[in-house]
Design an enzyme around this catalytic site. Structure first.
Site, PDB file in Angstrom:
ATOM      1  N   SER A  21       0.760  -1.197  -0.039  1.00 43.64           N
ATOM      2  CA  SER A  21       0.098   0.033   0.111  1.00 43.64           C
ATOM      3  C   SER A  21       0.993   1.369  -0.086  1.00 43.64           C
ATOM      4  O   SER A  21       1.907   1.451   0.682  1.00 43.64           O
ATOM      5  CB  SER A  21      -0.936  -0.188   1.241  1.00 43.64           C
ATOM      6  OG  SER A  21      -1.806   1.256   1.342  1.00 43.64           O
ATOM      7  N   LYS A  45      -4.144   2.073  -2.181  1.00 40.71           N
ATOM      8  CA  LYS A  45      -3.512   3.145  -1.336  1.00 40.71           C
ATOM      9  C   LYS A  45      -4.205   3.044  -0.001  1.00 40.71           C
ATOM     10  O   LYS A  45      -5.539   2.946   0.115  1.00 40.71           O
ATOM     11  CB  LYS A  45      -3.744   4.473  -2.152  1.00 40.71           C
ATOM     12  CG  LYS A  45      -3.247   5.819  -1.562  1.00 40.71           C
ATOM     13  CD  LYS A  45      -2.916   6.768  -2.322  1.00 40.71           C
ATOM     14  CE  LYS A  45      -2.217   7.995  -2.020  1.00 40.71           C
ATOM     15  NZ  LYS A  45      -1.163   7.752  -1.161  1.00 40.71           N
ATOM     16  N   GLY A  72       1.440  11.133   4.505  1.00 39.33           N
ATOM     17  CA  GLY A  72       0.607  11.448   5.412  1.00 39.33           C
ATOM     18  C   GLY A  72      -0.917  10.952   4.929  1.00 39.33           C
ATOM     19  O   GLY A  72      -1.879  11.533   5.108  1.00 39.33           O
ATOM     20  N   LEU A  73      -0.921   9.919   4.425  1.00 38.08           N
ATOM     21  CA  LEU A  73      -2.090   9.299   3.912  1.00 38.08           C
ATOM     22  C   LEU A  73      -3.149  10.057   2.993  1.00 38.08           C
ATOM     23  O   LEU A  73      -4.132  10.079   3.209  1.00 38.08           O
ATOM     24  CB  LEU A  73      -2.759   8.781   5.211  1.00 38.08           C
ATOM     25  CG  LEU A  73      -2.229   7.651   6.097  1.00 38.08           C
ATOM     26  CD1 LEU A  73      -3.057   7.509   7.578  1.00 38.08           C
ATOM     27  CD2 LEU A  73      -2.218   6.454   5.362  1.00 38.08           C
ATOM     28  N   CYS A 131       1.067   3.508  10.969  1.00 37.46           N
ATOM     29  CA  CYS A 131       1.411   4.971   9.984  1.00 37.46           C
ATOM     30  C   CYS A 131       2.255   5.692  10.890  1.00 37.46           C
ATOM     31  O   CYS A 131       1.661   6.394  11.767  1.00 37.46           O
ATOM     32  CB  CYS A 131       0.290   5.219   9.401  1.00 37.46           C
ATOM     33  SG  CYS A 131       1.198   6.666   8.072  1.00 37.46           S
ATOM     34  N   GLY A 218      13.023   0.590   2.371  1.00 39.92           N
ATOM     35  CA  GLY A 218      13.907   0.218   1.371  1.00 39.92           C
ATOM     36  C   GLY A 218      14.802  -0.848   1.660  1.00 39.92           C
ATOM     37  O   GLY A 218      14.820  -1.484   2.884  1.00 39.92           O
ATOM     38  N   GLY A 244       9.568  -5.229   4.008  1.00 45.98           N
ATOM     39  CA  GLY A 244      10.384  -4.515   4.501  1.00 45.98           C
ATOM     40  C   GLY A 244      11.743  -4.641   3.535  1.00 45.98           C
ATOM     41  O   GLY A 244      12.348  -5.356   3.864  1.00 45.98           O
ATOM     42  N   GLY A 266       7.421  -2.838  -1.487  1.00 49.04           N
ATOM     43  CA  GLY A 266       7.080  -1.293  -1.267  1.00 49.04           C
ATOM     44  C   GLY A 266       7.984  -0.464  -2.177  1.00 49.04           C
ATOM     45  O   GLY A 266       7.663  -0.067  -3.226  1.00 49.04           O
TER      46      GLY A 266
END
Length: 303
Positions: A21, A45, A72-73, A131, A218, A244, A266
């Site tokens: 996401s 998302k 920030g979503l 988050c 990363g 991750g 991601g």
């Protein structure tokens, strides 16, 4: 012929590769580049009850072996996601999709999950209690067993689809939080979300990101992620979605050996939009290289 299929909370995936996401939009953007039906699924998302503009810019900072983000979503809100985004996705993706949900109160999570639970094309609800880029809510729910369990219990009371709780690595004891979620009814655990990091601009002598800190992701975080997946696998009996720093087929297998049933990719999508497609194409050859015939048989194999 190798078998790449896995079973995630009673739903079968053709392979365990899932774009994470926040790195894959609502899918149709990437469908302009390649047929995204090659994916196991993807997590769209992060969605909240109300529309969010997100954090001020700059939101991205590059760093050694990764990047820091503080988006920030930003999202159009659950009603717009249902009415505008998911119909566009349905035209190009013909598998169940994973809905990622965030909130600022238990009521927010309940409201958003209850709405998304009714949508046929959604297969799983990935409830993000981790988050690091929002003030109030977000990660605060995922840093104690009691809070994480409270959200899990409340969401499970209003949903029928599998609920996968996404946990924060910014804690002392990840296993106890995962166990609390399992006891509260979680069907699976996603981990890890980003670590908390920052960069400072030497010219301005100020933080690079407007929000000062953001989520560090990363390749650099992979050892931490693997360690936490390994620990949680020993603590719970529900499936784990590991993530991750994964950016190759070898990484996917490593996460599965640690205990993951499926693996989210991601930051690699932000570097190369074809990253997941390449991983899926590489997976059979890498399985043969390491004498793996069936991916289901290696889950937790390092224990």
């Amino acid at each position: 012929m190798v078998n790449t299929k896995v079973n995630l909370c009673s739903l079968e995936l053709e392979n365990p590769v899932i774009p994470a996401s926040g790195t894959f939009g609502f899918g149709y953007e990437f469908a302009q580049l390649y047929d995204i039906n090659c994916l196991g699924t993807f997590s769209f998302k992060g969605t909240t009850r109300e529309p969010r503009f997100g954090n001020p810019t700059p939101r991205i900072a590059e760093c050694e072996a990764g990047l820091i983000n503080s988006v920030g979503l930003q999202n159009p809100g659950v009603d717009s996601v249902i009415e505008d985004e998911l119909p566009k996705l349905r035209e190009c993706f013909h598998k169940p999709v994973m809905a990622n949900v965030s909130g600022f109160s238990v009521e927010d999570y309940v409201y958003t999950c209850a709405k998304l639970d009714k949508i046929e094309q959604i297969g799983w609800l990935e409830v993000n209690v981790s988050c690091p880029n929002v003030h109030g809510g977000g990660m605060s729910f995922g840093t104690s067993p009691q809070s994480a369990a409270e959200v899990t219990r409340a969401v499970k009371a209003v949903t029928e689809k599998p609920v996968i709780v996404k946990l924060s690595p910014n804690v002392t004891d990840i296993a106890s939080i995962a166990k609390a979620c399992e006891e509260a009814g979680a069907d699976g655990i996603s981990l890890i979300n980003t670590l908390l990091g920052m960069r400072i601009d030497l010219k301005t002598k100020k933080p690079v990101i407007a929000n000062k800190m953001g989520g560090f992701s990363g390749p650099a975080i992979k050892p931490v992620a693997l360690r936490m997946v390994y620990q949680v696998f020993e603590a719970v009996d529900i499936p784990i979605v590991g993530m991750g720093g994964a950016s190759s087929a070898e990484d996917v297998i490593e996460f599965m050996l640690a205990g993951a049933t499926a693996v989210e990719v991601g930051a690699a999508n932000l570097v190369d939009p074809f990253a997941c497609k390449k991983i899926i194409e590489d997976l059979p050859a890498v399985m043969e290289k390491y004498s793996i015939n069936n991916l289901r048989e290696i889950i937790g194999g390092a224990h």
